[in-house]
Design an enzyme around this catalytic site. Sequence first.
Site, PDB file in Angstrom:
ATOM      1  CG  ASP A   1      38.995  41.973  35.689  1.00  0.00           C
ATOM      2  OD1 ASP A   1      39.878  41.221  35.057  1.00  0.00           O
ATOM      3  OD2 ASP A   1      38.241  42.346  36.033  1.00  0.00           O
TER       4      ASP A   1
ATOM      5  CG  ASP B   1      38.140  34.093  33.996  1.00  0.00           C
ATOM      6  OD1 ASP B   1      38.415  34.336  33.038  1.00  0.00           O
ATOM      7  OD2 ASP B   1      36.476  34.209  34.402  1.00  0.00           O
TER       8      ASP B   1
ATOM      9  CD  GLU C   1      37.234  39.362  31.039  1.00  0.00           C
ATOM     10  OE1 GLU C   1      36.986  38.382  29.217  1.00  0.00           O
ATOM     11  OE2 GLU C   1      37.300  38.911  31.993  1.00  0.00           O
TER      12      GLU C   1
END
Length: 461
Positions: free
Chosen positions: A85, A114, A148
Site C-alpha cells: 500500500d 516506499d 502498513e
Amino acid sequence: MNLQEIALSYKDDVIKSIQEAIRIKSVEETPLPGKPFGEGPAEALRYFLQLGEHLGFEVENFDNYAGHIDFGSGDETIGILGHVDVVPEGEGWSHPPYAGEIGDGKIYGRGVLDDKGPMITCLYAMKAIKDSGLKTGKKIRMILGANEETGWGCMNHYFGKLNMPHPDLSFTPDSTFPVTFAEKGIMQVVLKKTYKNSENIKIKGGNAFNSVSEKAFLEISEESGKRIANYLPEFNKDKDYGIKVEKISENLIITSAGKSAHASRPDKGYNAVSALMTLISESGYRGETLEDVAKFFSEKIKMETDGKSMGIAFEDKDSGQLTLNIGMISLENKKLEISIDIRYPVTIEKNAVLEGIGKSATEFGMEIEVKGGKDPLYIPRDNFLVKTLMDVYKDVTCDIEAKPIAIGGGTYARAIKNCVAFGALLKDQEDNMHQKDEYLEISKIDAWLKIYAEAIYKLAK
C-alpha cells in the site's frame, strides 16, 4: 556467474516489474467484500503474489490482508517483510504518480521507494538465489502487508488473528542503509474542541497523520477575513510561506502551500497548516474561534518540529530528538480536530509525552484522543542479525565506516521479534518518500540487487 552477477542479470525485469506495480493505485479506500482495505491494496497484493508465482515460488493470499511468498525449506525461516500500500499522492507532480514513467534515468511514481521498488528487488534477489543452485538450510519467506501506511491491520490479521509463525530472523527494506537498530516510539493523537460559535469559517489541511501537511486553506467571510488579507503583503515581505488570498462570492479563500515529507523527518518538509496559523496569529485577527485556534498554534506549535513549546522536546543518545508533525486539521460545523504524529526517543516513556501534550491541550480546553501508535524498537548493535547485515552492506558498498542507525520511521520490524530495517535508501540517495515526484534512480538498482541477494543468502545458508 556468481550470485551478484545472476542478480544483476534481472535488472531489466526489476525495472519492468516496478513500473507495473506503480501503476496500481494502492491507497487505502472504503472496504469492499473480501477486500478489507479497498480495491487498490487488494490488486497490488495480487500483483506481487502472481509475480512471485511466475518466478517459481509458492504463494498464498490471506484474505487480501496479507500474503506470503516462500522459497526453500528448513526448520528455521528467514523473513523479508514489506508493504504494497502507499500514502495518497498529493498534488504538484511533474510526472503522473501512477504511471511508472522513466525520465532522466529515474522511475517516478508513488511507492517506488516506499515500498514497492525495494520489495520487487528483494523478490528478484530471491530468484537469483534459487537460480544459482546455492544451498540454503532455511526457508525464505517474503511477507507482504496491504495496510502498513494506515494502521497495520494487515500484520494484526496475519500474525494475530491467523497466528502465523514469526520468522526466526527478518528484515524489512523500508528505511535507510546500513542497518536500523532502533526505531523511535510512535504516537498519533487528535486534539478536539467544540465551539459555541464557528464564525462561519472553515479550515482544512493535510491528508494523513504521517505526512507533513502540504496544503491548507481557510474559508472566511470577506468582512471577517479582511484583516488577515490586508496583513498578507507585510507577512510575505520577509518570508516565503506560499500563502495566497482569492475572493469567491462573499468569502475569502486563504490557501497555504507547503512541502510534504515523512512525519519521521518533518524538518525535511514545510508545514502548510502551521504557516497558515502563523499568518492568522501575526495578523492580529480577533474572533472567538479562529483567534483561539491561532493562539494555540502560536503558543504551543509555532513552526517547530521538536515539541519544544509543548514541553516534550525529549532526546537520547541512541535515537536523537523527538519529532512532532501536524498531519491534518479540520474546523467545520463548530468542531475542531488537530491530528498530530509524534516520534519519541527509545528511552522515553510514552506517558511522559502524553502528559506534556495533555497539559497543553487542557490549557486551551481541548480533549486528547490517542488514535494509534507503536512502542519503540531497540536491538543491540552487537546482535547477530545486525552484525551480519552490516557486514554484507560494507562488503558490497565498501562503505567500511558505516555504523548502525536509529530512525523516527515506523517499519514492520516492530511487528515481530528479531527483525530490523535494512535499506533501501543508499547513502547518496535522496529521501523523497511521501513527497511529490517520488523517484528511484535506476542506477541504484544494481547496488540493491547485490546487497539483498547477498544478505538473504547469508542469513539463509
